[in-house]
Design a protein around this motif. Structure first.
Motif, PDB file in Angstrom:
ATOM      1  N   PHE A 115       0.179  -3.267  -5.592  1.00 25.17           N
ATOM      2  CA  PHE A 115       1.075  -2.801  -4.205  1.00 25.17           C
ATOM      3  C   PHE A 115       2.101  -4.254  -4.005  1.00 25.17           C
ATOM      4  N   LYS A 116       2.466  -3.172  -2.823  1.00 24.09           N
ATOM      5  CA  LYS A 116       3.373  -4.425  -2.633  1.00 24.09           C
ATOM      6  C   LYS A 116       3.216  -5.668  -2.357  1.00 24.09           C
ATOM      7  N   SER A 117       3.426  -6.539  -1.972  1.00 19.69           N
ATOM      8  CA  SER A 117       2.625  -7.905  -2.000  1.00 19.69           C
ATOM      9  C   SER A 117       2.474  -7.662  -0.245  1.00 19.69           C
ATOM     10  N   ASN A 118       3.503  -7.236   0.476  1.00 21.78           N
ATOM     11  CA  ASN A 118       3.772  -7.529   2.165  1.00 21.78           C
ATOM     12  C   ASN A 118       2.449  -6.234   2.575  1.00 21.78           C
ATOM     13  N   GLN A 119       1.709  -5.640   1.472  1.00 20.98           N
ATOM     14  CA  GLN A 119       0.510  -4.877   1.492  1.00 20.98           C
ATOM     15  C   GLN A 119      -0.964  -5.153   2.276  1.00 20.98           C
ATOM     16  N   SER A 120      -1.975  -4.661   3.033  1.00 20.60           N
ATOM     17  CA  SER A 120      -2.934  -5.540   3.512  1.00 20.60           C
ATOM     18  C   SER A 120      -3.687  -4.838   1.419  1.00 20.60           C
ATOM     19  N   LEU A 121      -3.457  -4.596   0.997  1.00 22.01           N
ATOM     20  CA  LEU A 121      -4.134  -4.050   0.263  1.00 22.01           C
ATOM     21  C   LEU A 121      -4.041  -4.370  -1.472  1.00 22.01           C
ATOM     22  N   ASP A 122      -4.732  -4.551  -2.314  1.00 20.35           N
ATOM     23  CA  ASP A 122      -4.184  -5.888  -3.566  1.00 20.35           C
ATOM     24  C   ASP A 122      -5.185  -4.479  -4.785  1.00 20.35           C
ATOM     25  N   SER A 123      -4.626  -4.478  -5.662  1.00 24.77           N
ATOM     26  CA  SER A 123      -4.931  -3.585  -7.296  1.00 24.77           C
ATOM     27  C   SER A 123      -4.504  -4.311  -8.151  1.00 24.77           C
ATOM     28  N   HIS A 124      -5.765  -4.704  -9.381  1.00 22.23           N
ATOM     29  CA  HIS A 124      -5.064  -4.825 -10.633  1.00 22.23           C
ATOM     30  C   HIS A 124      -5.811  -4.333 -11.597  1.00 22.23           C
ATOM     31  N   PRO A 125      -4.924  -2.611 -11.658  1.00 17.38           N
ATOM     32  CA  PRO A 125      -6.274  -2.316 -12.764  1.00 17.38           C
ATOM     33  C   PRO A 125      -6.496  -2.291 -13.826  1.00 17.38           C
ATOM     34  N   TYR A 126      -7.112  -2.127 -14.539  1.00 21.93           N
ATOM     35  CA  TYR A 126      -7.395  -2.417 -15.979  1.00 21.93           C
ATOM     36  C   TYR A 126      -7.824  -1.316 -16.620  1.00 21.93           C
ATOM     37  N   LEU A 127      -8.000  -0.985 -17.850  1.00 24.11           N
ATOM     38  CA  LEU A 127      -8.655  -0.002 -18.786  1.00 24.11           C
ATOM     39  C   LEU A 127      -9.186   0.156 -20.215  1.00 24.11           C
TER      40      LEU A 127
ATOM     41  N   THR B  61       0.921   9.648  -2.508  1.00 26.60           N
ATOM     42  CA  THR B  61       2.285   8.500  -1.800  1.00 26.60           C
ATOM     43  C   THR B  61       2.973   7.985  -3.872  1.00 26.60           C
ATOM     44  N   THR B  62       4.163   8.569  -3.550  1.00 25.61           N
ATOM     45  CA  THR B  62       4.866   8.622  -4.407  1.00 25.61           C
ATOM     46  C   THR B  62       5.972   6.981  -4.648  1.00 25.61           C
ATOM     47  N   ALA B  63       6.254   6.990  -5.530  1.00 29.96           N
ATOM     48  CA  ALA B  63       7.221   5.411  -5.329  1.00 29.96           C
ATOM     49  C   ALA B  63       8.294   5.445  -5.007  1.00 29.96           C
ATOM     50  N   SER B  64       8.380   5.935  -4.111  1.00 29.69           N
ATOM     51  CA  SER B  64       9.382   6.305  -3.240  1.00 29.69           C
ATOM     52  C   SER B  64       9.489   5.860  -1.924  1.00 29.69           C
ATOM     53  N   ASP B  65       7.421   5.852  -1.806  1.00 30.04           N
ATOM     54  CA  ASP B  65       7.585   5.242  -0.387  1.00 30.04           C
ATOM     55  C   ASP B  65       6.865   3.255  -0.294  1.00 30.04           C
ATOM     56  N   ASP B  66       7.293   3.459  -0.975  1.00 27.56           N
ATOM     57  CA  ASP B  66       7.379   1.219  -0.953  1.00 27.56           C
ATOM     58  C   ASP B  66       6.658   0.721  -0.843  1.00 27.56           C
ATOM     59  N   ILE B  67       5.042   1.385  -1.064  1.00 23.20           N
ATOM     60  CA  ILE B  67       3.642   1.285  -0.930  1.00 23.20           C
ATOM     61  C   ILE B  67       3.397   0.723  -2.286  1.00 23.20           C
ATOM     62  N   TYR B  68       3.964   1.432  -3.090  1.00 26.39           N
ATOM     63  CA  TYR B  68       2.915   0.801  -4.544  1.00 26.39           C
ATOM     64  C   TYR B  68       4.607   0.120  -5.195  1.00 26.39           C
TER      65      TYR B  68
END
Lengths: 189, 522
Positions: free
Chosen positions: B499-511, B455-462
């Motif tokens: 993820f974009k707000s309309n997705q069914s996925l949620d991600s809060h990366p930490y490092l 998935t790349t930035a152009s796919d509009d998922i992330y």
């Protein structure tokens, strides 16, 4: 050494950078050796030297010409080193310790065979309290009651810590001597 | 007990060996001292500007100076007026008398010179005295009348002398003409004595004033000097004003001298201040890190929701951190002794794994997909959309956990503020805090079987960019005046979903990461 102490002090009082540098060039080496004696590593010694010179330049106005400049500079460096040791908590737990004389003979005591670096290293290997008190008493020539006041400890503690330092140094010296003689086959690590 | 002689021997030996010990400190020490001295000097300037008390004090001082200056100026003006009056008076007199006794002029000028010298130097004043004394007998030999005459003649021919020394000699003249004026001679002595050593001439002449005869001699001496009191008619109040003006002119000279004396010091300090205005630095580092995207499913994808039996288990997956790294560049500026601001660009390779509760198996192609794979495949437009379709029609759910690797690549742009303890020392510590913009580059989801969903930035998922908060603790070690090495422990946490707000996925990366870097200071 060709420098005029009075002119140097006057220059430093006027915050003249050339005079400040000259003062550093003239006395930096000796003062750095003091810093090395009071600290455990070179980085700390460099920090102490830096702080000490900043204090010297800031407080040069309080220097009175009735005592030698070097004496004043040394006292500033020693005080800075003690402050540094306090911050590092090296002087926090200085207790009275029982010292039993180990019976090592020091009747024919001489340091003539040792390099200055070796001696310096021996002092730096002492436990922090012993190291400080040995420096103050043996090298700087303070009395135990003065040391007690400076470090906020009892006079007895100062004496016992000094005895401990003396014993440890004596042991180190004897050990080094034996290696020099070749009488001991394997050096113990 | 130890033998005291041995103790002394022991200490003496150590003292002898180490008291004169010397070791050259490294050059970086002086550079640091110089930097600190510069810093303290430049620090003085803002304090003046910042403290309102200083401004109040400065304003009141300025006000005092203005008022005081005004008063002083007006005082000067009042003192100047009589001087002008006296000089014109004497000029008038000299004009009226003409050049009747021109031969007296050289002698008068001569004595004027001697007196001028006397005013400057104690030694010359004594010489002047001897000159005066030597002239006295000749004066004495003449009668009272002739003395009077001489005084008048001298007065008429010494206009300049009279102007210069009007204070003393006006009074001297008064006393010679009028006997009760003895008191006036004594009075003249005091203020004149204040003005300088040269006035000894007057005091010696005035001292014997007790009877008529000494007064005559005194005046005769003055006349012999050539500085004879020209202004016989001047009244005493004007003379008093003239005397008062003398100390002011002296003060003027001293004030000017001081200004000149202090000027070179100011000039020395100025170039020092300009030397080091700000310190910039640039750094390059690498950061091994533990990256966790913390992916959560808000709702099960269609293939899983269709598998009603195990719906709950299927949607409970979890992310696991894997070894990741970042390559970082930094640029910063030290804005004060302790504070600094820095930014930079980093490339982050964030590796992680996602373990789903079970997976679905495509009935036709034997392809398997866990919940994340399925969700992503369903979102992607192509080429994996057909994969999702395959799972939706007649897929089997296998209730065995399936792990896929979930790798991200981000470009990071942090902006951080740092507070440094022990600045300018060999070791220093910085506490860092700030925000970071994470620009999404690519995500790769790879199953054990080798299936990759890219998935790349152009796919509009992330989201193309999401924000993260960052904090850290840095240990700085100064290698030289310019080079330094840093060890930084840092923590980053996304404040918005990847993820974009309309997705069914949620991600809060930490490092969590530990960065090693080198820094060059300009």
């Amino acid at each position: 050494m060709t420098f005029n102490e009075k002119e140097l002090v006057t220059g430093c009082k006027q915050r003249n950078r050339i005079a400040q540098k000259q003062l550093y060039d003239v006395f930096g080496g000796k003062l750095f050796a003091i810093c090395l004696r009071y600290t455990k590593n070179r980085a700390d010694a460099e920090d102490v030297l830096q702080d000490a010179f900043i204090k010297i330049y800031e407080n040069i106005d309080s220097f009175r010409a009735d005592s030698p400049l070097e004496y004043w500079l040394r006292s500033v460096v020693v005080n800075t080193a003690l402050n540094h040791l306090r911050q590092q908590k090296y002087l926090k737990e200085l207790d009275d310790i029982d010292v039993h004389h180990n019976g090592l003979s020091d009747r024919e005591f001489t340091l003539g065979n040792f390099q200055m670096q070796q001696l310096m290293e021996m002092i730096r290997e002492l436990p922090p309290g012993c190291q400080t008190i040995f420096n103050l008493y043996a090298i700087e020539g303070y009395q135990h009651n003065e040391i007690a006041q400076m470090l906020g400890i009892s006079e007895g503690t100062s004496k016992s810590q000094y005895s401990r330092a003396r014993t440890l140094l004596q042991q180190k010296l004897n050990k080094e001597k034996r290696f020099d003689d070749g009488s001991v086959q394997h050096k113990q690590f | 007990m130890m033998d005291p002689s041995n103790i002394n021997n022991f200490e003496d030996q150590w003292r002898k060996a180490l008291q004169e010990a010397s070791e050259t400190p490294p050059p970086s020490v002086w550079e640091s001292i110089e930097a600190r001295l510069d810093g303290e000097q430049s620090k003085v300037v803002p304090l003046w500007w910042q403290s309102p008390k200083i401004w109040y004090a400065a304003a009141s001082m300025a006000a005092l100076l203005v008022v005081g200056g005004g008063l002083w100026m007006s005082d000067i003006k009042t003192n100047e007026k009589p001087q002008v009056a006296v000089s014109t008076e004497s000029v008038r007199k000299s004009e009226s008398k003409g050049s009747q006794m021109a031969e007296q002029v050289p002698s008068a000028n001569e004595s004027l010179n001697t007196e001028k010298l006397a005013a400057n130097d104690q030694k010359t004043s004594s010489e002047a005295k001897t000159l005066i004394e030597s002239k006295t007998p000749s004066v004495k030999s003449k009668g009272y009348q002739s003395i009077e005459q001489q005084i008048e003649i001298a007065a008429s021919n010494n206009v300049n002398a009279a102007v210069k020394h009007e204070n003393a000699f006006t009074k001297a003249k008064n006393s010679s003409q009028d006997q009760p004026g003895i008191a006036a001679v004594e009075g003249a002595q005091k203020p004149v004595a204040k003005s300088g050593s040269g006035n000894e001439i007057i005091s010696t002449t005035a001292t014997p004033v007790e009877s008529v005869q000494p007064v005559e001699i005194a005046t005769a001496k003055v006349a012999g000097n050539g500085n004879a009191a020209a202004l016989a008619d001047e009244n005493q109040s004007i003379s008093a004003q003239l005397l008062a003006s003398l100390p002011y002119s002296d003060l003027d000279v001293y004030v000017q001298n001081r200004h000149i004396f202090f000027r070179p010091q100011i000039q020395i300090e100025e170039p020092v201040k300009e030397k080091k205005p700000k310190e910039y630095y640039a750094g390059l580092g690498v950061m091994p890190a533990s990256f966790n995207p913390d992916v959560q499913l808000k709702e099960a994808p269609m293939a899983f929701s269709a598998q009603s039996v195990s719906q709950k288990r299927a949607t409970t997956g979890s992310s696991q951190a894997r070894a990741s790294y970042a390559v970082q560049t930094q640029g910063g500026v030290r804005i004060s002794k302790h504070w600094s601001v820095e930014t930079g660009i980093s490339y982050l390779r964030g590796n992680s794994a996602y373990e789903g509760g079970g997976y679905v198996l495509n009935a036709y192609s034997n392809l398997s997909s866990n919940v994340l794979e399925n969700a992503l495949a369903g979102l992607a437009s192509s080429p994996s959309a057909d994969k999702a379709a395959g799972f939706n029609n007649g897929a089997l759910y296998i209730d065995v956990a399936k792990k896929v690797s979930n790798n991200y690549q981000y470009l990071q742009l942090p902006v951080q503020a740092g507070f440094t303890l022990n600045p300018d020392k060999k070791f220093s510590y910085s506490v860092l805090g700030g925000m970071m913009a994470n620009f999404f580059l690519v995500n790769e989801l790879e199953s054990a079987s080798g299936e990759i969903i890219r998935t790349t930035a152009s796919d509009d998922i992330y989201r193309g960019m999401n924000w993260a908060a960052t904090t850290g603790l840095r240990l700085n070690y100064k290698l030289s005046s310019n080079w330094g090495a840093n060890l930084t422990g840092s923590y980053q946490r996304a404040v918005s979903s990847g993820f974009k707000s309309n997705q069914s996925l949620d991600s809060h990366p930490y490092l969590y990461g530990v960065s090693w870097s080198v820094r060059y200071s300009f």
